[in-house]
Write a protein that holds these residues in place. Structure first.
Motif, PDB file in Angstrom:
ATOM      1  N   ARG A 111     -11.855  -4.188   1.049  1.00  0.00           N
ATOM      2  CA  ARG A 111     -11.414  -2.843   1.400  1.00  0.00           C
ATOM      3  C   ARG A 111     -12.472  -2.187   2.260  1.00  0.00           C
TER       4      ARG A 111
ATOM      5  N   GLY B 189       0.813  -1.202   0.000  1.00  0.00           N
ATOM      6  CA  GLY B 189       0.000   0.000   0.000  1.00  0.00           C
ATOM      7  C   GLY B 189       0.846   1.252   0.000  1.00  0.00           C
TER       8      GLY B 189
ATOM      9  N   VAL C 197      -8.440   1.065   3.416  1.00  0.00           N
ATOM     10  CA  VAL C 197      -7.548   0.032   3.936  1.00  0.00           C
ATOM     11  C   VAL C 197      -7.941  -1.270   3.249  1.00  0.00           C
ATOM     12  N   TYR C 198      -6.954  -1.933   2.684  1.00  0.00           N
ATOM     13  CA  TYR C 198      -7.193  -3.172   1.953  1.00  0.00           C
ATOM     14  C   TYR C 198      -6.754  -4.357   2.829  1.00  0.00           C
ATOM     15  N   TYR C 199      -7.652  -5.312   2.939  1.00  0.00           N
ATOM     16  CA  TYR C 199      -7.416  -6.501   3.747  1.00  0.00           C
ATOM     17  C   TYR C 199      -7.506  -7.746   2.874  1.00  0.00           C
TER      18      TYR C 199
ATOM     19  N   GLY D 197      -4.240  -5.480   7.253  1.00  0.00           N
ATOM     20  CA  GLY D 197      -4.567  -4.443   6.280  1.00  0.00           C
ATOM     21  C   GLY D 197      -3.385  -3.585   5.868  1.00  0.00           C
ATOM     22  N   THR D 198      -3.535  -2.967   4.700  1.00  0.00           N
ATOM     23  CA  THR D 198      -2.554  -2.017   4.197  1.00  0.00           C
ATOM     24  C   THR D 198      -3.322  -0.836   3.588  1.00  0.00           C
ATOM     25  N   LEU D 199      -2.864   0.364   3.883  1.00  0.00           N
ATOM     26  CA  LEU D 199      -3.591   1.564   3.476  1.00  0.00           C
ATOM     27  C   LEU D 199      -3.199   1.983   2.060  1.00  0.00           C
TER      28      LEU D 199
END
Length: 121
Positions: free
Chosen positions: A38, A9, A92-94, A114-116
């Motif tokens: 997300r 991310g 935020v993607y999970y 998660g990653t933003l």
């Protein structure tokens, strides 16, 4: 103990690209369906793309034609290539994976932290 860790991310301008990775580690026997979700501020978490162990993929209409999900079963890793990013992709993607661990016949769902992804000029 099983862990799913997302990476990749960051901040990108509209129209740009990012590739997210979801790496699974631990006593993994097999990984079945994996989904990328997300969650934007103030919104529900939503499924944007999913892939079966055999590689069949499906996408939410909002990302179809722009995002591509893939997996490397040998590396226990699933990727999300995101192209032509829009400000509304900011979230935020999970990743969530249905996993079977060594010595256990159950299939259990695991989430990463998660990653933003921020899409902004």
């Amino acid at each position: 103990q099983v862990q799913l860790v997302e990476s990749g991310g960051g901040l990108v301008q509209p129209g740009g690209s990012l590739r997210l990775s979801c790496a699974a580690s631990g006593r993994i026997f097999s990984i079945y369906f994996v989904g990328w979700y997300r969650q934007a501020p103030g919104k529900q978490r939503e499924l944007v793309a999913g892939i079966t162990r055999g590689g069949s993929a499906n996408y939410d209409d909002s990302v179809k034609g722009r995002f591509t999900i893939s997996r490397d079963n040998a590396k226990n890793t699933v990727y999300l290539q995101m192209n032509t990013l829009k400000p509304e992709d900011t979230a935020v993607y999970y990743c969530n994976g249905d996993l079977q661990t060594t010595g256990d016949s159950r299939i259990v769902g695991y989430w990463g932290k998660g990653t933003l992804v921020t899409v902004s000029s």
